[in-house]
Motif scaffolding. Structure first.
Motif, mmCIF file in Angstrom:
data_model
loop_
_atom_site.group_PDB
_atom_site.id
_atom_site.type_symbol
_atom_site.label_atom_id
_atom_site.label_comp_id
_atom_site.label_asym_id
_atom_site.label_seq_id
_atom_site.Cartn_x
_atom_site.Cartn_y
_atom_site.Cartn_z
ATOM 1 N N PRO A 29 -6.778 0.563 -2.753
ATOM 2 C CA PRO A 29 -5.810 0.848 -3.999
ATOM 3 C C PRO A 29 -6.791 1.190 -5.363
ATOM 4 O O PRO A 29 -6.173 1.301 -6.228
ATOM 5 C CB PRO A 29 -4.987 -0.424 -4.053
ATOM 6 N N THR A 43 1.284 1.939 -3.628
ATOM 7 C CA THR A 43 0.141 2.091 -4.844
ATOM 8 C C THR A 43 -0.926 3.017 -4.268
ATOM 9 O O THR A 43 -1.582 3.678 -5.293
ATOM 10 C CB THR A 43 -0.728 0.845 -4.580
ATOM 11 N N CYS A 44 -0.755 3.507 -2.892
ATOM 12 C CA CYS A 44 -1.810 4.526 -2.586
ATOM 13 C C CYS A 44 -1.298 5.876 -2.879
ATOM 14 O O CYS A 44 -0.294 6.340 -2.713
ATOM 15 C CB CYS A 44 -2.179 4.523 -0.998
ATOM 16 N N GLN A 54 0.836 -1.398 0.042
ATOM 17 C CA GLN A 54 -0.036 0.218 -0.039
ATOM 18 C C GLN A 54 0.702 1.262 -0.024
ATOM 19 O O GLN A 54 0.357 2.257 -0.473
ATOM 20 C CB GLN A 54 -0.846 0.094 1.357
#
Lengths: 425, 375
Positions: free
Chosen positions: A287, A272-273, A269
């Motif tokens: 996500p 990807t965040c 995360q």
């Protein structure tokens, strides 16, 4: 690119700036037969290999630490790299004789640099800056005011630089000064386009910065390795040490690693965040559909081939983003090397060996960043065109509508949407 | 700017391109005494005055006709001006000898020109294009698709040009080719930045295009007139024919006319209404609070005999004062830049499309800065 610099590996790992004039004025000898240029035949290659490997390990290590620390630190790293690149490039076409007669002319370059930085980063980070200062009333009003008049502020700064330039024009120096002015603009455009897209990518999710950058690094490293062991056929006259074997080997490796790397990186995360403000804490988010694994049953012809090898999986789970990363890998292996060719041609045209010598074995910062620049722009455009539209969903749009629009604007949106849908029906 | 071209007015009004090489390579002599260069003392000035006036009238006349015809035609005019400017500038630093060894290199310039045009006008006009084709389902889907992938398409075209450039690099020509590449980028940036803002202004309302352009023309004309009759003190070494009298006279005139012109122009919906699509019909809209007259009480220091105690002022006239200030003080620097540039590269004019004035770029040099400032 790297192969050009094998000859200056003889210099000590800690090169001083005093050496720069000597190294940069060496003309690459184009009269030698092609064979002796290929890395396979170079007897000093093992020593240069060690120096390059040493610097590479340090660069990758430092890079990983900064990625771990977060978005704001990566942006700071990008800014620092930019400053060094700009300085290398500003110094490249200076002529000391003329410069002595024009005191203060160098400051003009940095004035335009500062204006460009304010403009570019202001546009990208304005919304996030506003989100960071929402609790404090005074800061919020100050920041909103600055954002509202941002373009006007940058324009006034630019015009003052323009007027300053015209007032400093000196007889008999016109041509040099105009040349420097044009050169400054070109440098700033090249440096800031790619760094602004890089920073925009970072705040969409470190994944969109880390994956393209890693693919370029992998492409570089494997092109060097394949050329080191197998290189025979020269690729392009501009860079005599590049070979077709290196190019093709690196392309295949890059595409395979693009597929695998996207899977690995897509599970974190932290990577990807997107980051909506300028804080530095941990990130938690949904996500989006791109990073949710989907299972694919392996097609029949692969199963027949791998089951005898006791391959344990009959279906594989693939993140949809891995298909996007295949495109990124394709670009990184085929098109991005042209950034390196451009830099090689440029150095040859202006008879310089390297852009600088900050990094032992590799040359200056610009030498390392030449392919990254082309890739960063592509990654941003690819992301905006093909990824952003896929990750939109009803919930995300509703969330944006509720948080960003005023009540009147929401009502106007509702009316317009109603009209559009009625026309369609 | 205009004063520099005074000596080329001896050529006939119909100037052929063949003459360009001769007139471009005249190096302005800087050794003559300053006095003989001022326009007041120039004996041939009346003849050049006539030639300039003739061209000026034609240009203003054509301009007025096009403004009357509407937004789309003005945009077309801007595009045509752009193409000519780019052609003049592309040709400026060519060297015929190198060009013979590089066939198709000129085509690369136009490829980048086309890509820039697609990018810039696509961004500005995309919403309006979409509004124009909403009626037709098929066209609408096509246009929406193009708009969605617009940036990717333009980037793809640019990368093709980039790769074409690298593959066309020839030994011993590297420096010339890189110089041309950089020059092409600079030209396209200058030409397209200002034309992009121009077109954006036009579709916000012709007023925002017409007012700045008129102010520059007024500034130019009155600087020339004041210099013609009163000019004594040189203004800047870059342009020896410009004088402080011309500069100050023109500034005052420009600011006053900005105030008055805004009032006149602001009364026509044709000029003040924004255009939301690419149609060409008449416009009706609510022009907004900027164009509604408000009474303004004259301050107490105005003398008693002045007939009006209150005047109707459109709020936009105060904005026009700022534009006038900018047009008179800063915009001439665009002209100085062009003069310095011509001096640096030893050329007399950018081209000679317009008799008495030089090329299109000579006319547009001051227009560039206010365009951008408007936004």
């Amino acid at each position: 690119m790297q192969k050009e610099n094998a000859a200056d590996a003889q210099s000590a790992p800690t090169t001083r700036l005093r050496h720069r004039k000597r190294q940069t004025d060496v003309n690459p000898g184009t009269g030698k037969p092609n064979g002796s240029h290929l890395l396979v035949n170079d007897r000093n290659k093992y020593k240069s290999f060690l120096i390059r490997a040493y610097s590479t390990v340090w660069m990758i290590g430092g890079f990983s630490v900064i990625v771990y620390m977060g978005h704001l630190y990566i942006t700071a790293m990008v800014v620092v790299i930019q400053i060094f690149m700009a300085r290398e490039l500003f110094n490249l076409l200076r002529k000391t004789h003329e410069d002595r007669q024009l005191p203060g002319f160098r400051i003009l370059n940095w004035h335009f640099f500062f204006t460009a930085m304010l403009f570019v980063y202001g546009r990208i980070l304005s919304q996030r800056l506003a989100n960071t200062v929402t609790p404090d009333k005074v800061l919020y009003r100050l920041v909103s005011g600055l954002i509202k008049y941002h373009m006007a502020i940058c324009y006034s700064l630019y015009i003052s630089g323009f007027v300053w330039f015209i007032l400093t024009l000196k007889k008999k120096m016109y041509k040099y000064q105009f040349g420097q002015y044009a050169w400054t603009h070109m440098i700033l455009i090249v440096v800031f386009t790619q760094s602004s897209f890089t920073v925009a990518n970072i705040f969409e999710g470190i994944f969109w910065f880390l994956l393209p950058a890693s693919l370029i690094v992998i492409d570089d490293i494997f092109a060097y390795i394949f050329g080191f062991f197998f290189g025979r056929t020269p690729l392009i006259k501009l860079s005599p040490k590049k070979t077709w074997e290196g190019f093709i080997g690196a392309s295949v490796t890059t595409m395979i690693s693009a597929f695998l790397l996207a899977n690995i990186m897509g599970r974190f995360q932290w990577l990807t965040c997107p980051r909506e403000d300028l804080s530095t804490g941990w990130l938690h988010c949904d996500p989006g559909p791109l990073f949710k694994p989907e299972t694919y049953a392996l097609p029949g012809w692969i199963l027949k081939w791998v089951v005898p090898l006791q391959f344990p999986w009959e279906e594989i789970s693939v993140l949809p983003v891995q298909w996007h990363s295949l495109c990124l890998g394709l670009f990184a292996s085929i098109i991005a090397p042209f950034g390196g060719f451009f830099a090689s041609g440029f150095k040859r045209a202006f008879k310089i060996k390297d852009f600088g010598d900050s990094i032992p074995g590799h040359g200056g910062i610009t030498d390392r960043m030449d392919c990254q620049m082309v890739m960063a722009v592509f990654a941003y455009i690819y992301h905006q065109s093909f990824v952003v539209s896929q990750s939109l969903s009803v919930e995300k749009i509703l969330e944006q509508v509720i948080t960003s629009l005023t009540l009147e604007e929401q009502q106007a949106l509702f009316m317009k949407l109603g009209q559009m849908l009625q026309e369609r029906l």
